[in-house]
Design a protein around this motif. Sequence first.
Motif, PDB file in Angstrom:
ATOM      1  N   HIS A 184     -27.434  -0.718 -26.069  1.00  0.00           N
ATOM      2  CA  HIS A 184     -27.378   0.829 -25.399  1.00  0.00           C
ATOM      3  C   HIS A 184     -26.627   1.560 -26.612  1.00  0.00           C
ATOM      4  CE1 HIS A 184     -29.177  -0.854 -22.047  1.00  0.00           C
ATOM      5  NE2 HIS A 184     -28.561  -1.503 -21.981  1.00  0.00           N
ATOM      6  N   ARG A 237     -16.925   6.149 -13.606  1.00  0.00           N
ATOM      7  CA  ARG A 237     -18.154   6.460 -14.250  1.00  0.00           C
ATOM      8  C   ARG A 237     -17.970   7.982 -15.496  1.00  0.00           C
ATOM      9  NH1 ARG A 237     -21.390  10.319 -14.976  1.00  0.00           N
ATOM     10  NH2 ARG A 237     -20.337  11.924 -13.982  1.00  0.00           N
ATOM     11  N   THR A 261     -22.904   4.974 -15.186  1.00  0.00           N
ATOM     12  CA  THR A 261     -23.425   4.784 -13.803  1.00  0.00           C
ATOM     13  C   THR A 261     -23.561   3.308 -13.390  1.00  0.00           C
ATOM     14  OG1 THR A 261     -24.225   6.994 -13.579  1.00  0.00           O
ATOM     15  CG2 THR A 261     -24.678   5.264 -11.749  1.00  0.00           C
ATOM     16  N   GLU A 262     -24.260   2.829 -14.181  1.00  0.00           N
ATOM     17  CA  GLU A 262     -24.445   1.305 -14.188  1.00  0.00           C
ATOM     18  C   GLU A 262     -23.224   0.616 -14.095  1.00  0.00           C
ATOM     19  OE1 GLU A 262     -27.293  -2.093 -13.433  1.00  0.00           O
ATOM     20  OE2 GLU A 262     -27.318   0.188 -13.094  1.00  0.00           O
ATOM     21  N   ALA A 307     -18.416   7.649 -19.225  1.00  0.00           N
ATOM     22  CA  ALA A 307     -19.243   8.538 -20.069  1.00  0.00           C
ATOM     23  C   ALA A 307     -18.737   9.266 -21.093  1.00  0.00           C
ATOM     24  CB  ALA A 307     -19.743   9.651 -19.022  1.00  0.00           C
ATOM     25  N   ASP A 365     -28.952   4.509 -17.013  1.00  0.00           N
ATOM     26  CA  ASP A 365     -27.676   5.517 -17.104  1.00  0.00           C
ATOM     27  C   ASP A 365     -26.444   4.532 -17.018  1.00  0.00           C
ATOM     28  OD1 ASP A 365     -25.659   7.096 -16.627  1.00  0.00           O
ATOM     29  OD2 ASP A 365     -26.279   8.015 -14.939  1.00  0.00           O
ATOM     30  N   ARG A 394     -33.555   2.357 -20.318  1.00  0.00           N
ATOM     31  CA  ARG A 394     -33.441   3.653 -19.735  1.00  0.00           C
ATOM     32  C   ARG A 394     -32.573   3.781 -18.888  1.00  0.00           C
ATOM     33  NH1 ARG A 394     -38.980   2.983 -17.370  1.00  0.00           N
ATOM     34  NH2 ARG A 394     -37.903   0.828 -17.254  1.00  0.00           N
TER      35      ARG A 394
END
Length: 197
Positions: A137, A170, A86-87, A174, A83, A81
């Motif tokens: 992921h 980030r 961000t991680e 993304a 992000d 779960r």
Amino acid sequence: MPRRHDPERRQRIIDAAIRVVGKKGLAGLSHRSVAAEADVPLGSTTYHFATLDELVIAALRQANEGFAKAVAAHGGLTDPRLDLPTELAGLLGEWLAGERTGVELEYELYLAALRRPALRPVAAEWAEDLATLLAEHVDALTARALVALMDGICLQVLLTDVPYDEEYAREALARLIPPGPVTPRSSRPPRPGVGRR
């Protein structure tokens, strides 16, 4: 006089090699310079590492652990779960915020693979291991692209002395992640070329 048993000597030699590269660069690395730094006889370095490439491989493997430790501290990217952009941006920030000399040293050892083919498989291990984690992921191709982007961001920070911008990282990460559900990992990602943190 009996020979003194020294089970830590191999590790001391690797640590000394990393310090020598940190002080003098890869050009200053020799069995003799490492023996002096480790305070061991010259024969000990050649006993444990017959060639300089073997010694550099051991040092590179140990240096690779810096980013791996940051990943492990975050649970190894195993939470489905999380992000992911961000991680990953946070992980890069933590790693780059560490001791600058250590980060530069890791890259110096890593980039030595350009001229020393024997180092290339070890240099690629970091990218392979991270791509495998990311494939939990995203699909394998995206995992490899994320690793390449992270590698590029790190190199830019190191080479330009521009401070790391976590929000930029980030957002850039993304943009590589396709919208929609995660594609289940069906196999290990294809082996990337030499790509790095």
